[in-house]
Design a protein around this motif. Sequence first.
Motif, short mmCIF file in Angstrom:
data_model
loop_
_atom_site.label_atom_id
_atom_site.label_comp_id
_atom_site.label_asym_id
_atom_site.label_seq_id
_atom_site.Cartn_x
_atom_site.Cartn_y
_atom_site.Cartn_z
N GLU A 122 12.37 -4.32 -9.32
CA GLU A 122 11.91 -5.14 -8.20
C GLU A 122 12.44 -4.61 -6.88
OE1 GLU A 122 12.22 -9.69 -6.47
OE2 GLU A 122 12.81 -9.30 -8.54
N CYS A 126 10.58 -6.40 -0.51
CA CYS A 126 9.37 -7.23 -0.54
C CYS A 126 9.15 -7.96 -1.86
CB CYS A 126 8.14 -6.39 -0.21
SG CYS A 126 7.63 -5.24 -1.51
N SER A 128 8.10 -6.68 -4.72
CA SER A 128 7.09 -6.06 -5.57
C SER A 128 7.76 -5.34 -6.75
CB SER A 128 6.28 -5.04 -4.76
OG SER A 128 5.42 -4.31 -5.61
N HIS A 129 7.06 -5.33 -7.88
CA HIS A 129 7.53 -4.56 -9.04
C HIS A 129 6.79 -3.23 -9.13
CE1 HIS A 129 10.22 -7.48 -11.02
NE2 HIS A 129 9.47 -8.35 -10.38
N ASN A 130 5.95 -2.95 -8.16
CA ASN A 130 5.19 -1.70 -8.10
C ASN A 130 6.07 -0.65 -7.42
OD1 ASN A 130 3.26 0.29 -8.02
ND2 ASN A 130 1.99 -0.71 -6.46
N THR A 131 7.01 -0.10 -8.19
CA THR A 131 8.00 0.84 -7.66
C THR A 131 8.03 2.09 -8.52
OG1 THR A 131 9.79 -0.17 -8.95
CG2 THR A 131 9.44 -1.02 -6.71
N CYS A 148 9.31 1.75 -3.14
CA CYS A 148 8.32 0.71 -3.39
C CYS A 148 6.94 1.26 -3.02
CB CYS A 148 8.65 -0.52 -2.55
SG CYS A 148 7.47 -1.87 -2.80
N SER A 150 4.40 -0.69 -2.65
CA SER A 150 3.75 -1.73 -1.83
C SER A 150 4.18 -1.66 -0.37
CB SER A 150 4.05 -3.12 -2.40
OG SER A 150 3.51 -3.24 -3.70
N CYS A 151 5.49 -1.72 -0.12
CA CYS A 151 5.97 -1.69 1.27
C CYS A 151 6.43 -0.30 1.69
CB CYS A 151 7.08 -2.72 1.49
SG CYS A 151 8.67 -2.31 0.73
#
Length: 162
Positions: A122, A126, A128-131, A148, A150-151
């Motif tokens: 995480e 931000c 997000s778990h999209n790392t 990350c 996402s950010c």
Amino acid sequence: MVTEKEIWQYLEEVPDPEIPVISVLDLGVVRNVEITDNEKINVTITPTYSGCPAMNAISISIRLKLIEKGLKNINVINQLSPSWTTDWMTEEGKQKMKAYGIAPPTKNPSSDELFSDEQNIECPQCGSHNTRLISQFGSTACKAMYQCNSCHEPFDYFKCHH
């Protein structure tokens, strides 16, 4: 005469030199406090890993804090066994770490999961778990560098040790 409970309270004021928002108690490196019959204070600490360069600074900080509180005859003992584990970290410490911008350890991964992009760490910025993993080593050897998706912010992840 000081009590062991008071010494534990004093140690809450000793910050980790690498992550100053958490105490050495939050990190879980202080294993034991003992006052002997001759009023010697023994504080046992376990490094996060055997070559951790921060242990000397932690030992000195513990001594200085106890001296500041008027105590003398202090012995800081380094104990390697049992090995330190992220399970010894406090939940409060993990939350402080996250607020500071470092992803705290979340679980003890299997050897197949270690340093895998599948971990879905995480992002502390931000959520997000999209790392994705950038490097197995971050700002220190006990952290990995992630980014990350996402950010787009890079961040350290405090590796699990078990």
